[in-house]
Design an enzyme around this catalytic site. Structure first.
Site, short mmCIF file in Angstrom:
data_model
loop_
_atom_site.label_atom_id
_atom_site.label_comp_id
_atom_site.label_asym_id
_atom_site.label_seq_id
_atom_site.Cartn_x
_atom_site.Cartn_y
_atom_site.Cartn_z
N HIS A 1 0.99 -1.38 0.07
CA HIS A 1 0.02 0.10 0.17
C HIS A 1 0.69 1.21 -0.05
CE1 HIS A 1 -4.13 -1.54 0.69
NE2 HIS A 1 -3.26 -2.72 1.20
N ASP B 1 3.69 9.39 -0.82
CA ASP B 1 2.56 8.79 -0.39
C ASP B 1 2.29 7.60 -1.42
OD1 ASP B 1 0.18 8.03 0.95
OD2 ASP B 1 -0.25 10.35 1.26
C1 GDG Z 1 -2.17 3.81 3.19
C2 GDG Z 1 -1.12 4.56 2.22
C3 GDG Z 1 -2.72 4.40 0.47
C4 GDG Z 1 -8.68 10.01 7.84
N1 GDG Z 1 -9.00 10.98 8.94
C5 GDG Z 1 -10.22 10.37 9.16
C6 GDG Z 1 -10.67 9.23 8.32
N2 GDG Z 1 -9.45 9.20 7.51
C7 GDG Z 1 -9.56 8.31 6.07
C8 GDG Z 1 -9.54 8.90 5.07
C9 GDG Z 1 -8.95 8.05 4.13
C10 GDG Z 1 -7.91 7.13 5.13
O1 GDG Z 1 -8.39 7.52 6.24
C11 GDG Z 1 -6.69 7.63 4.68
O2 GDG Z 1 -6.11 7.05 3.73
P1 GDG Z 1 -4.89 7.62 2.92
O3 GDG Z 1 -4.94 6.94 1.54
O4 GDG Z 1 -4.98 8.99 2.63
O5 GDG Z 1 -3.58 7.32 3.75
P2 GDG Z 1 -3.07 6.23 4.79
O6 GDG Z 1 -3.77 5.94 5.97
O7 GDG Z 1 -1.65 6.60 4.80
O8 GDG Z 1 -3.07 4.75 3.75
C12 GDG Z 1 -1.92 5.42 1.32
C13 GDG Z 1 -3.71 3.72 1.44
O9 GDG Z 1 -3.03 2.94 2.39
C14 GDG Z 1 -4.64 2.69 0.76
O10 GDG Z 1 -3.86 1.76 0.05
O11 GDG Z 1 -3.73 5.44 -0.44
O12 GDG Z 1 -0.77 5.81 0.35
O13 GDG Z 1 -0.28 5.40 3.06
O14 GDG Z 1 -9.86 7.15 3.60
O15 GDG Z 1 -10.87 9.33 4.72
N3 GDG Z 1 -11.66 8.71 8.28
C15 GDG Z 1 -12.61 9.03 9.13
N4 GDG Z 1 -12.34 9.88 10.16
C16 GDG Z 1 -11.13 10.55 10.30
O16 GDG Z 1 -10.95 11.61 11.02
N5 GDG Z 1 -13.84 8.51 9.19
#
Ligand code: GDG
Length: 515
Positions: free
Chosen positions: A176, A385
């Site tokens: 990921h 990322d």
């Molecule tokens: C890894 C990789 C890759 C955030 N704050 C809240 C909340 N979130 C949710 C967002 C989003 C998720 O968390 C974060 O996803 P990201 O993709 O931005 O980042 P990582 O957590 O680092 O994830 C990344 C991912 O895996 C998938 O393969 O894209 O590059 O690092 O969905 O909405 N959700 C809620 N409350 C919050 O305060 N409900």
């Protein structure tokens, strides 16, 4: 609405005609609560949909510690056709495998932060040891026709350890986070041992083509691997597929959630408090890879350079749930970001205006969707990322008649697809400030055109499409039928012995699935 049952119908049958189950393994497992609340997050929902159709098991760490993990039974919960099976770890396991090697070595190095890597032989050994432990536990749950899908950097050696337990099934892995170029990847302790461990998979998936290319280059440089047609490589005596599978969201259901969230009380409160001012939004786990400090600096530079913005009281909302606070680098970034927020508000704020509203608590997905929709600009500026799903969620949440603008880091995997965003180098504070100014001032026509292009990308590659592509590749039926029948699961290419536990295995030794 997509019919998930049709999407995930099994793609493979064995010679005997039976259909295997799906086994998913990830560090954390979304075991359903007794309240029956559905899994939050697109990935968990999509994987559960796939598991529901084929039947199967979701395996991983319980998130709990126990004095003696080895002798304890797996905790299991079966809901319909899905069994959730989780193992406790000892305190030492968690310290070495999870905080130590996964979060203080693999995470920083894969995000190009060699300066933050904390090398420790003890933690490295703990990482491999815990994966052996997981393999012993998981191997007992695997039936001959099952297809196994392992998620993320905590579990890189799991397939190799499963092969040692005699597991010959098709096994796929999805990474990921980014995979760096060889010059950086070489800094990984046990680099070659890790590379060799990847070769126990049948498919190794990355977020982007550059990541997959970096990985292939590592294999070529370190192991003299030979690239073959159809994205396959031969390395360490085995042939397997290395492919980019850009992860995504379900844009239609996220858009619906954002529309419905206009009635959410938190969203209404925010709207009222803005009194018609423009809002910029940032949403990230509190992680140094997300570029939050640089972003705050860029917002300050924007306010400095645009007196009209200060006059119009443009407001930034940064939602940043804490994560991994036990790891010292995270405790430090927590302090540093809080300090930056204080400085910015002290410098630019007024008695009736807080330019930067900073929230450390997590919000519900519905509230988040509604807040994205209220924002004029989505500021998604990670320093590095794998993909970044916030960028995609922000786009999906926009009202078509008056969409906001996405400002996106060129170093997010999402930038490979979301070319119609305003792409920025997040290290360049001036350029990011200029992009914020351009986004705030962008005329409606251009906003709609860019948003239309972005939405098209999301619709063409939804999370369902991603899941289906990955599963087809793992089952070995997609693009490369001939290749996979030449090299079925567990076949050792050079020795000609078909066995998953042959000497090459013995010669050396998954907000959402992780936190
Ligand atoms: C890894 C990789 C890759 C955030 N704050 C809240 C909340 N979130 C949710 C967002 C989003 C998720 O968390 C974060 O996803 P990201 O993709 O931005 O980042 P990582 O957590 O680092 O994830 C990344 C991912 O895996 C998938 O393969 O894209 O590059 O690092 O969905 O909405 N959700 C809620 N409350 C919050 O305060 N409900």
């Amino acid at each position: 609405m997509v019919n998930l049952d049709l999407l995930y119908k099994p793609v493979s049958k064995t010679a005997g005609g039976s259909v295997g189950r799906l086994i998913v393994a990830s560090n954390r497992v979304p075991v359903p609560s007794n309240s029956g609340a559905p899994a939050a997050g697109g990935l968990a929902v999509a994987l559960q949909a796939a598991l529901r159709v084929r039947g199967g098991v979701w395996f991983g760490w319980s998130g709990k510690t126990a004095a003696e993990a080895e002798s304890r039974d797996l905790a299991k919960k079966t809901v319909g056709p899905i069994t959730f099976a989780v193992a406790d770890l000892t305190r030492r396991d968690v310290e070495e495998y999870y905080h130590g090697f996964a979060n203080r070595v693999l995470w920083p190095i894969c995000h190009y932060r060699l300066d933050l890597a904390h090398m420790s032989e003890r933690c490295a050994e703990g990482y491999f040891r815990v994966n052996e432990f997981f393999a012993r536990r998981l191997a007992r749950l695997v039936a001959p026709d099952d297809v196994i899908w392992i998620h993320d950097y905590h579990m890189i050696p799991l397939a190799e350890a499963l092969r040692r337990q005699g597991v010959k099934n098709r096994i796929g892995y999805f990474h990921h986070i980014p995979w760096p170029a060889p010059a950086t990847a070489q800094a990984l302790p046990h680099y070659e041992r890790l590379l060799r461990a990847f070769s126990a998979y049948d498919v190794v998936g990355f977020q982007t083509q550059p990541d997959a290319d970096n990985f292939r280059d590592c294999l070529i440089e370190a192991a003299g691997a030979k690239p073959r047609a159809g994205g396959r490589v031969e390395a360490y005596g085995r042939s397997f597929e290395v492919e980019a599978f850009p992860i995504s969201i379900d844009p239609e259901s996220f858009a619906l959630e954002a529309r419905l969230a206009e009635r959410n009380s938190l969203v209404k409160r925010l709207r009222a408090s803005l009194e018609g001012r423009d809002m910029i939004i940032g949403v990230d786990r509190l992680d140094y890879s997300k570029g939050i400090k640089h972003r705050i600096e860029a917002f300050g530079a924007y306010l400095e350079a645009s007196p009209e913005a200060a006059k119009a009281r443009v407001t930034m909302l940064q939602i940043t749930p804490k994560s991994r606070s036990e790891v010292p680098e995270y405790a430090r970034i927590q302090r540093e970001v809080a300090e930056e927020v204080g400085q910015l508000n002290g410098k630019f704020g007024d008695v009736d205006w807080t330019p930067l509203r900073y929230i450390n608590k997590p919000l519900s997905q519905s509230a988040l969707a509604g807040l994205y929709r209220l924002a004029k600009v989505g500021l998604v500026t990670p320093l590095r990322d794998g993909m970044n799903l916030v960028a995609k969620e922000f786009v999906a949440a926009q009202p078509p008649e008056d969409p906001g603008v996405l400002v996106l880091s060129q170093f997010a995997g999402a930038a490979q697809e979301l070319e119609a965003a305003l792409l920025v180098n997040p290290y360049d504070i001036g350029a990011t400030a200029a992009a914020i100014a351009r986004a705030v001032a962008m005329p409606l026509g251009e906003r709609q055109e860019r948003w239309g292009d972005l939405m098209r990308v999301l619709r063409d590659n939804s999370i369902d499409h991603w899941t289906r592509r990955c599963l087809q590749a793992i089952a070995g039926v997609a693009e490369d039928e001939a290749g996979s029948s030449l090299h079925p699961a567990g076949e050792v290419v050079r020795s000609g012995v078909i066995s998953g536990a042959e000497p090459w295995f013995c010669a050396q030794s998954l907000p959402h699935l992780r936190n």
